[in-house]
Design a protein around this motif. Structure first.
Motif, PDB file in Angstrom:
ATOM      1  N   ARG A   9       0.825  -1.215   0.000  1.00 32.21           N
ATOM      2  CA  ARG A   9       0.000   0.000   0.000  1.00 32.21           C
ATOM      3  C   ARG A   9       0.857   1.263   0.000  1.00 32.21           C
ATOM      4  O   ARG A   9       0.613   2.219   0.743  1.00 32.21           O
ATOM      5  N   THR A  10       1.875   1.279  -0.870  1.00 37.56           N
ATOM      6  CA  THR A  10       2.709   2.479  -1.002  1.00 37.56           C
ATOM      7  C   THR A  10       1.921   3.549  -1.737  1.00 37.56           C
ATOM      8  O   THR A  10       1.399   3.311  -2.826  1.00 37.56           O
ATOM      9  N   ASP A  11       1.834   4.740  -1.165  1.00 36.97           N
ATOM     10  CA  ASP A  11       1.092   5.815  -1.822  1.00 36.97           C
ATOM     11  C   ASP A  11       1.886   7.104  -1.960  1.00 36.97           C
ATOM     12  O   ASP A  11       1.337   8.125  -2.362  1.00 36.97           O
ATOM     13  N   LEU A  12       3.192   7.084  -1.624  1.00 32.11           N
ATOM     14  CA  LEU A  12       4.036   8.263  -1.834  1.00 32.11           C
ATOM     15  C   LEU A  12       5.450   7.789  -2.174  1.00 32.11           C
ATOM     16  O   LEU A  12       6.057   7.046  -1.408  1.00 32.11           O
ATOM     17  N   VAL A  13       5.957   8.210  -3.330  1.00 30.11           N
ATOM     18  CA  VAL A  13       7.309   7.852  -3.786  1.00 30.11           C
ATOM     19  C   VAL A  13       8.104   9.141  -3.926  1.00 30.11           C
ATOM     20  O   VAL A  13       7.691  10.062  -4.643  1.00 30.11           O
ATOM     21  N   LEU A  14       9.243   9.218  -3.241  1.00 30.84           N
ATOM     22  CA  LEU A  14      10.109  10.398  -3.257  1.00 30.84           C
ATOM     23  C   LEU A  14      11.372  10.063  -4.040  1.00 30.84           C
ATOM     24  O   LEU A  14      12.094   9.131  -3.686  1.00 30.84           O
ATOM     25  N   VAL A  15      11.635  10.816  -5.103  1.00 34.24           N
ATOM     26  CA  VAL A  15      12.805  10.582  -5.962  1.00 34.24           C
ATOM     27  C   VAL A  15      13.674  11.825  -5.901  1.00 34.24           C
ATOM     28  O   VAL A  15      13.286  12.892  -6.390  1.00 34.24           O
ATOM     29  N   ASP A  16      14.850  11.701  -5.319  1.00 36.16           N
ATOM     30  CA  ASP A  16      15.784  12.823  -5.190  1.00 36.16           C
ATOM     31  C   ASP A  16      16.793  12.795  -6.337  1.00 36.16           C
ATOM     32  O   ASP A  16      16.938  11.796  -7.032  1.00 36.16           O
ATOM     33  N   GLU A  17      17.503  13.919  -6.508  1.00 37.49           N
ATOM     34  CA  GLU A  17      18.533  14.068  -7.558  1.00 37.49           C
ATOM     35  C   GLU A  17      17.959  13.840  -8.958  1.00 37.49           C
ATOM     36  O   GLU A  17      18.597  13.253  -9.824  1.00 37.49           O
ATOM     37  N   ILE A  18      16.758  14.357  -9.209  1.00 41.25           N
ATOM     38  CA  ILE A  18      16.108  14.128 -10.490  1.00 41.25           C
ATOM     39  C   ILE A  18      16.811  14.880 -11.620  1.00 41.25           C
ATOM     40  O   ILE A  18      16.582  14.591 -12.813  1.00 41.25           O
ATOM     41  N   HIS A  19      17.672  15.846 -11.295  1.00 46.67           N
ATOM     42  CA  HIS A  19      18.386  16.577 -12.347  1.00 46.67           C
ATOM     43  C   HIS A  19      19.342  15.682 -13.127  1.00 46.67           C
ATOM     44  O   HIS A  19      19.833  16.071 -14.189  1.00 46.67           O
ATOM     45  N   LEU A  20      19.641  14.487 -12.588  1.00 46.03           N
ATOM     46  CA  LEU A  20      20.495  13.551 -13.317  1.00 46.03           C
ATOM     47  C   LEU A  20      19.782  12.957 -14.526  1.00 46.03           C
ATOM     48  O   LEU A  20      20.421  12.331 -15.373  1.00 46.03           O
ATOM     49  N   MET A  21      18.456  13.156 -14.610  1.00 45.36           N
ATOM     50  CA  MET A  21      17.682  12.610 -15.724  1.00 45.36           C
ATOM     51  C   MET A  21      17.525  13.694 -16.783  1.00 45.36           C
ATOM     52  O   MET A  21      16.673  14.577 -16.684  1.00 45.36           O
ATOM     53  N   ASN A  22      18.336  13.652 -17.819  1.00 42.86           N
ATOM     54  CA  ASN A  22      18.339  14.653 -18.889  1.00 42.86           C
ATOM     55  C   ASN A  22      17.632  14.082 -20.110  1.00 42.86           C
ATOM     56  O   ASN A  22      18.119  13.136 -20.743  1.00 42.86           O
ATOM     57  N   HIS A  23      16.498  14.671 -20.482  1.00 41.73           N
ATOM     58  CA  HIS A  23      15.740  14.159 -21.610  1.00 41.73           C
ATOM     59  C   HIS A  23      16.411  14.432 -22.948  1.00 41.73           C
ATOM     60  O   HIS A  23      15.956  13.933 -23.981  1.00 41.73           O
ATOM     61  N   ALA A  24      17.471  15.238 -22.940  1.00 43.65           N
ATOM     62  CA  ALA A  24      18.177  15.500 -24.193  1.00 43.65           C
ATOM     63  C   ALA A  24      19.135  14.373 -24.564  1.00 43.65           C
ATOM     64  O   ALA A  24      19.750  14.419 -25.629  1.00 43.65           O
ATOM     65  N   THR A  25      19.293  13.376 -23.697  1.00 43.12           N
ATOM     66  CA  THR A  25      20.173  12.242 -23.974  1.00 43.12           C
ATOM     67  C   THR A  25      19.349  10.971 -24.069  1.00 43.12           C
ATOM     68  O   THR A  25      18.244  10.870 -23.517  1.00 43.12           O
ATOM     69  N   LEU A  26      19.895   9.970 -24.783  1.00 42.00           N
ATOM     70  CA  LEU A  26      19.199   8.699 -24.921  1.00 42.00           C
ATOM     71  C   LEU A  26      19.057   7.991 -23.578  1.00 42.00           C
ATOM     72  O   LEU A  26      18.023   7.379 -23.281  1.00 42.00           O
ATOM     73  N   VAL A  27      20.117   8.064 -22.751  1.00 43.35           N
ATOM     74  CA  VAL A  27      20.059   7.435 -21.432  1.00 43.35           C
ATOM     75  C   VAL A  27      18.960   8.082 -20.589  1.00 43.35           C
ATOM     76  O   VAL A  27      18.192   7.403 -19.902  1.00 43.35           O
ATOM     77  N   GLY A  28      18.877   9.422 -20.659  1.00 38.89           N
ATOM     78  CA  GLY A  28      17.842  10.112 -19.906  1.00 38.89           C
ATOM     79  C   GLY A  28      16.447   9.772 -20.382  1.00 38.89           C
ATOM     80  O   GLY A  28      15.516   9.657 -19.582  1.00 38.89           O
ATOM     81  N   GLU A  29      16.282   9.589 -21.687  1.00 34.11           N
ATOM     82  CA  GLU A  29      14.977   9.209 -22.215  1.00 34.11           C
ATOM     83  C   GLU A  29      14.565   7.827 -21.716  1.00 34.11           C
ATOM     84  O   GLU A  29      13.407   7.604 -21.347  1.00 34.11           O
ATOM     85  N   ASP A  30      15.508   6.870 -21.729  1.00 38.06           N
ATOM     86  CA  ASP A  30      15.190   5.522 -21.241  1.00 38.06           C
ATOM     87  C   ASP A  30      14.817   5.554 -19.764  1.00 38.06           C
ATOM     88  O   ASP A  30      13.860   4.885 -19.333  1.00 38.06           O
TER      89      ASP A  30
END
Length: 641
Positions: free
Chosen positions: A188-209
């Motif tokens: 019954r998890t209802d809150l997910v906290l994801v830190d350091e989201i700036h590491l996900m760059n949509h301008a790169t293929l890795v970030g898109e995946d």
């Protein structure tokens, strides 16, 4: 009944303030973080402290050092806002079957993003435990985005937090993801906290995946996702189709340095109250609030580091107090140190000293103050015009003492008459008597007209009754965070007319009544628009301001500008004693008020039955709130009562 705590013996002192290890990115560490009490430490009485043996004194000091080394959480405005928005989103998503709304916390380094994120998770889990005692739920999952992340790495971060069995090379990404989703649904998890989201760059293929895999989790888990990262807007998170989709589902809350003002001083006072030093006098750090702001740049992480490090130094050198000299000798992070580095003294330039007086000599280029300009804004413009730092401008002289007061010295330095400074700058030199208003960017066209240049940025004292510069037809009020975002109202004359009418109502009904009316009618219209009330005129204004699309984000000036005429119209209705009395009367008389409201602000389409009943209740409640806000407080009961 009064219960006194027993004083600890010397052999018990060593057990005080034990360290609490464990990363919060693991379930055990997270639960320990949620369950642990706030750090506390009681100083020994002076006689008991002086009578400690050398061994007991060493253990006692070590316990105090451990106490000061633990970060003290202060409920800043950013922490409160993030907790409030997170609570709203979890409630909003609890019955959602489609795309759930989320939140992104963005800001510079050490501005309290991670602290606020963890406090949001802690409050939510404590609330769930109170509601479902004894359950084996995992209401919150906290993790950090993996560096150079891949879908497999992200899935493994979830698996590590949940304590799933070791993942071998034979397990593919789909297997790990399916196991994680199954466990989180059952827990019954209802809150997910994801830190350091700036590491996900949509301008790169890795970030898109990585983004696609994270989106898979959001669609397969009945949970609210909250992200935090450094300058998310510039890190590529909102780039491309995936970034626009993420931005369309998440609200953005920004954190940043605190301006020098009442909240900063309150923050310093809160941190000072946590000190456990025997000779420290409370209020010392508050007196040095300006210096602390100059040292740290208003960054809460740097402030906490500076105060806690100075406290530990005071314990180690047995001074038991924090002075300005202690603060000066304490090193903090490089960013703050380099930003606060004072200029090297030169011949003929004032340097720091203990006298507290300025070097009284006119600067080469005089600067005229702007009407109602803040003191900090004027000093900044004066220093920038003469190519010197604010610190050097306000530095005392070691070899020239002036008998002038603060305003007199500023008059000589700036080349402006004393009366001109006092008229233009409210409460000049009296920080304890600052106006009960807010500092905003002055109209950029007024500034250019008065200064002859577009390079100057002026902060001026304004109230929430000042939303439009009537002369230049610019929106200068709510949500304007830079002069460039002051919107041109040439095509929206009704907004300028609403400001003129606002001023007439202010002169007629007074500040107290208008403050209450503006506050509660603004909240009323915010709720009305959420229920589809008079949307076409607002949409037309948004279309004129942004022809490409009429969509606006939270805290966009267009969002508040578009509803301003309706707010002023409603203010005129509630500010009238006659109509307000009808709104508070019985049902028969209330119908007259309702008819007048519909006449001035007609509905464009019929509301749903639930919305109609809500509207009637809210119209009456708004009148009650305004009436209670303007009524004088009741006298305290007498002794005979």
């Amino acid at each position: 009944m009064v219960v006194t705590k027993p004083e600890p013996d010397e052999e018990d002192i060593a057990d005080l303030g034990e360290a609490r290890p464990g990363p919060t990115t693991r379930l055990e560490g997270w639960r320990r973080f949620v369950e642990e009490d706030l750090a506390s430490f009681d100083l020994l009485p002076e006689p008991k402290w002086h009578s400690l043996s050398p061994t007991g004194r060493e253990a006692y000091d070590e316990a105090r050092i451990r106490y000061h080394s633990e970060l003290q959480v202060v409920r800043t405005s950013a922490v409160k806002e993030i907790a409030h928005q997170g609570r709203l989103l979890t409630l909003l998503n609890q019955r959602e079957h489609g795309a759930r709304r989320g939140m992104i916390v963005s800001g510079k380094q050490t501005t309290g993003k991670t602290t606020a994120l963890k406090q949001l998770g802690r409050l939510h889990e404590l609330r769930i435990r109170q509601r479902y005692p004894g359950s084996d739920r995992i209401p919150v999952v906290y993790l950090t985005a993996p560096p150079k992340g891949s879908p497999r790495k992200l899935a493994m971060e979830f698996a590590r937090f949940l304590g799933l069995p070791a993942v071998g090379p034979r397990h593919n990404t789909i297997d790990i993801t399916s196991a994680v989703c199954q466990v989180m649904i059952e827990a019954r998890t209802d809150l997910v906290l994801v830190d350091e989201i700036h590491l996900m760059n949509h301008a790169t293929l890795v970030g898109e995946d990585l983004s696609d895999h994270l989106k898979y989790f959001t669609e397969h888990l009945p949970a609210t996702f909250v992200y935090a990262g450094i300058d998310v807007e510039q890190s590529g998170v909102f780039t491309g189709v995936r970034g626009k989709q993420l931005g369309g589902r998440c609200v953005l809350v920004r954190t940043g340095p605190f301006p020098l003002g009442p909240e900063w001083r309150s923050l310093v006072a809160s941190l000072e109250a946590t000190l456990r030093l025997h000779q420290h006098e409370q209020g010392t750090l508050v007196k040095h609030s300006d210096y602390l702001h100059q040292r740290t740049g208003g960054v809460i992480g740097s402030l906490s580091h500076l105060i806690r490090a100075a406290a530990i130094s005071a314990i180690l050198d047995n001074s038991e107090r924090i002075t300005r000299a202690t603060l000066k000798s304490t090193r903090i992070d490089h960013n703050s140190e380099s930003a606060a580095q004072p200029p090297s003294p030169r011949k003929g330039v004032a340097v720091s000293g203990p006298t507290g007086f300025w070097l009284v000599r006119p600067l080469p280029l005089p600067v005229k103050p702007f009407p109602r300009e803040t003191e900090d804004s004027y000093l900044w413009r004066l220093s920038q015009t003469n190519k010197i730092s604010v610190q050097r401008l306000a530095s005392p002289s070691q070899w020239l003492v002036s008998q002038q007061d603060y305003v007199g010295r500023l008059s000589i330095v700036s080349g402006q008459p004393r009366n001109s400074l006092l008229r233009a700058i409210p409460h000049l030199g009296k920080t304890e008597e600052r106006p009960r208003q807010r500092a905003r960017y002055a109209c950029r066209r007024c500034v250019a007209q008065r200064t002859g240049t577009t390079d100057h940025i002026v902060w001026s004292w304004t109230s929430h009754h000042d939303q439009v510069c009537i002369r230049h037809r610019l929106w200068i009020g709510r949500a304007v965070d830079s002069p460039a975002r002051q919107l041109d109202l040439t095509d929206l004359p009704e907004v300028v007319h609403a400001q003129r009418r606002h001023y007439r109502l202010l002169r007629r009904h007074g500040v107290l009544m208008m403050d209450a009316c503006y506050q509660y009618t603004s909240a009323l219209w915010h709720s009305l628009f959420q229920r589809g009330y008079r949307l076409s005129e607002r949409a037309e204004r948004l279309r004129l301001l942004s022809p490409a699309n009429g969509q606006v984000r939270p805290f966009d000036p267009r969002r508040y500008l578009a509803v301003y005429p309706e707010i002023v119209e409603t203010i005129s209705l509630y500010a009238s004693p006659y109509w307000r009395r009808l709104a508070l009367a019985d049902d028969t008389t209330f119908e007259q008020f309702k008819a007048e409201f519909n006449h001035r602000l007609p509905q464009e389409r019929a509301l749903r039955s639930t919305a109609r009943s809500w509207l009637l209740t809210e119209l009456r409640q708004t009148a009650m709130r305004i009436e209670s806000a303007v009524l004088p407080p009741a006298p305290p009961p007498s002794a005979s009562d």
